[in-house]
Design a protein around this motif. Structure first.
Motif, mmCIF file in Angstrom:
data_model
loop_
_atom_site.group_PDB
_atom_site.id
_atom_site.type_symbol
_atom_site.label_atom_id
_atom_site.label_comp_id
_atom_site.label_asym_id
_atom_site.label_seq_id
_atom_site.Cartn_x
_atom_site.Cartn_y
_atom_site.Cartn_z
ATOM 1 N N GLN A 225 0.812 -1.216 0.000
ATOM 2 C CA GLN A 225 0.000 0.000 0.000
ATOM 3 C C GLN A 225 0.849 1.270 0.000
ATOM 4 O OE1 GLN A 225 -2.431 0.986 3.369
ATOM 5 N NE2 GLN A 225 -1.035 0.115 4.877
ATOM 6 N N ASP A 226 1.977 1.258 0.701
ATOM 7 C CA ASP A 226 2.808 2.465 0.744
ATOM 8 C C ASP A 226 3.376 2.802 -0.629
ATOM 9 O OD1 ASP A 226 2.399 2.746 3.483
ATOM 10 O OD2 ASP A 226 4.121 1.504 3.989
ATOM 11 N N GLN A 227 3.811 1.773 -1.366
ATOM 12 C CA GLN A 227 4.335 2.013 -2.710
ATOM 13 C C GLN A 227 3.249 2.551 -3.635
ATOM 14 O OE1 GLN A 227 4.976 -0.656 -0.709
ATOM 15 N NE2 GLN A 227 6.525 -1.992 -1.644
ATOM 16 N N GLU A 228 2.031 2.030 -3.477
ATOM 17 C CA GLU A 228 0.938 2.494 -4.332
ATOM 18 C C GLU A 228 0.571 3.940 -4.021
ATOM 19 O OE1 GLU A 228 0.188 0.915 -6.805
ATOM 20 O OE2 GLU A 228 0.770 -1.158 -6.379
ATOM 21 N N ILE A 229 0.529 4.298 -2.741
ATOM 22 C CA ILE A 229 0.198 5.676 -2.372
ATOM 23 C C ILE A 229 1.259 6.641 -2.890
ATOM 24 C CG2 ILE A 229 -0.069 7.251 -0.405
ATOM 25 C CD1 ILE A 229 -1.332 4.883 1.124
ATOM 26 N N ALA A 230 2.516 6.214 -2.891
ATOM 27 C CA ALA A 230 3.605 7.066 -3.369
ATOM 28 C C ALA A 230 3.498 7.363 -4.863
ATOM 29 C CB ALA A 230 4.953 6.420 -3.052
ATOM 30 N N GLN A 231 2.669 6.597 -5.580
ATOM 31 C CA GLN A 231 2.445 6.857 -7.001
ATOM 32 C C GLN A 231 1.395 7.943 -7.226
ATOM 33 O OE1 GLN A 231 4.444 5.370 -9.337
ATOM 34 N NE2 GLN A 231 5.427 4.568 -7.485
ATOM 35 N N PHE A 232 0.654 8.284 -6.176
ATOM 36 C CA PHE A 232 -0.360 9.329 -6.319
ATOM 37 C C PHE A 232 0.314 10.683 -6.542
ATOM 38 C CE2 PHE A 232 -3.492 7.123 -3.097
ATOM 39 C CZ PHE A 232 -3.546 6.012 -3.920
ATOM 40 N N ASP A 233 -0.336 11.537 -7.285
ATOM 41 C CA ASP A 233 0.039 12.955 -7.326
ATOM 42 C C ASP A 233 -0.785 13.745 -6.315
ATOM 43 O OD1 ASP A 233 2.015 13.058 -9.546
ATOM 44 O OD2 ASP A 233 0.321 12.320 -10.717
ATOM 45 N N ILE A 234 -2.017 13.298 -6.105
ATOM 46 C CA ILE A 234 -2.939 13.932 -5.160
ATOM 47 C C ILE A 234 -3.717 12.825 -4.466
ATOM 48 C CG2 ILE A 234 -4.857 15.582 -4.894
ATOM 49 C CD1 ILE A 234 -4.146 16.524 -7.823
ATOM 50 N N GLY A 235 -3.917 12.950 -3.158
ATOM 51 C CA GLY A 235 -4.759 12.004 -2.427
ATOM 52 C C GLY A 235 -6.063 12.667 -2.027
ATOM 53 N N VAL A 236 -7.162 11.933 -2.098
ATOM 54 C CA VAL A 236 -8.456 12.518 -1.753
ATOM 55 C C VAL A 236 -9.107 11.759 -0.596
ATOM 56 C CG1 VAL A 236 -8.921 13.521 -4.008
ATOM 57 C CG2 VAL A 236 -9.636 11.171 -3.549
ATOM 58 N N MET A 237 -9.851 12.505 0.202
ATOM 59 C CA MET A 237 -10.598 11.928 1.317
ATOM 60 C C MET A 237 -11.958 12.622 1.413
ATOM 61 S SD MET A 237 -9.604 11.549 5.355
ATOM 62 C CE MET A 237 -10.752 10.747 6.492
#
Length: 338
Positions: A225-237
């Motif tokens: 999961q950490d590697q996948e999140i690091a591919q984001f340019d923007i995170g949304v919640m």
């Protein structure tokens, strides 16, 4: 200070058990404690065994589970010191239910809070609610891993814009039970997709389709999961504003921030205290504001980098496992001296 602690958790597969128990055990050991962790027993025989086991520990630390009143009385009888920890508005049903109020949940919660020697809440909103029934309440935020994890790799903005990789990845991470929150952004994503080359990465145990939007489903795995999140340019919640979501502790935002990814979050619950608006991301109150925030970040790679790095520094200073673990250790040491 040394002390033996028995953590009793719901299920090692649940995020709360992992984040608020298992992730902190090593840090507590470094602080001189002797922590053990057991799953909440299901059978009568196992419950009796666990209750008897409690007498050999200085602190019994119950994480999030709401026992029956009879079981709670046994906790109080056998625990030398009883700590109750919670990180959701568990006195309500979650917002997938039409009626979130539950008299049974509320009564269980109130009784357990009243008999605890210390109540540990995941944020100030939860703490204020618990303080109606017991003044011995403290706030310990959920900690996020910051050591040896993947982070957003920011090449120079000019270099990125000169390559074919103009696509901007907007990401969301979570369980299938919260996909209805992500769906709130469908129309926003559809509008942005007509203007820019975007991709929505959904890191989850279930997928979702949004007509007219390029969506990539990535099965959630703890190891990746950490590697996948690091591919984001923007995170949304995105979150609706209701009694259940008011109690959310913003862990998605913290995960994005730990990866140096700017977050765009609904202004619900504790999010405004986690993400400083305009510095580490954006905290918004409507779908129009979500659109404006995402539009701004999509078109400004330098701003994404600046906010992402600011967010990373904040998490390291206030929400990392060593920082939060030390804070919990200090509270437990004070409890032992009381």
């Amino acid at each position: 200070m040394s002390g033996k602690i028995l953590f009793i958790y719901q299920d090692e597969r649940l995020p709360s058990s992992r984040i608020r128990v298992f992730n902190l055990l090593a840090e507590l050991r470094q602080q001189g404690f002797e922590p053990s962790a057991v799953r909440y027993p299901k059978t009568i025989a196992d419950k009796i065994k666990t209750f008897r086991q409690m007498r050999h520990f200085d602190i019994v630390y119950l994480q999030k589970k709401l026992p029956t009143r009879l079981e709670a009385k046994f906790f109080r009888r056998y625990a030398r010191r009883l700590v109750f920890d919670f990180d959701d508005a568990i006195y309500y049903r979650d917002d997938r239910h039409k009626q979130t109020y539950s008299r049974a949940r509320s009564l269980k919660f109130q009784y357990l809070v009243r008999i605890a020697d210390l109540v540990v809440a995941g944020n100030q909103i939860l703490a204020d609610y618990a303080a109606q029934f017991n003044p011995r309440v403290t706030v310990i935020p959920s900690a996020v891993e910051t050591r040896n994890i993947a982070r957003k790799c920011y090449q120079s903005c000019q270099e990125k814009e000169s390559t074919a990789q103009a696509k901007v990845i907007i990401g969301w991470v979570g369980g299938r039970g919260n996909l209805h929150h992500l769906a709130m952004l469908s129309s926003v994503f559809q509008t942005l997709s007509k203007l820019y080359e975007i991709q929505v990465n959904v890191v989850c145990d279930a997928g979702v389709e949004i007509p007219g939007v390029k969506v990539r489903h990535i099965p959630w795995r703890l190891e990746t999961q950490d590697q996948e999140i690091a591919q984001f340019d923007i995170g949304v919640m995105p979150l609706p504003d209701n009694k259940w979501t008011e109690g959310k502790c913003g862990y998605k935002a913290l995960q994005y921030m730990a990866a140096a990814v700017p977050a765009v979050c609904s202004d619900v619950g504790t999010n405004r205290y986690l993400v400083e608006h305009g510095r580490e991301g954006f905290v918004v109150s409507s779908m129009d504001e979500f659109y404006q925030a995402l539009n701004t970040l999509i078109t400004d790679a330098e701003l994404r980098k600046k906010m992402g790095l600011n967010a990373r520094r904040k998490v390291e200073e206030h929400f990392s496992i060593p920082v939060v673990g030390k804070k919990l250790a200090d509270k437990l040491s004070t409890l032992l001296l009381a």
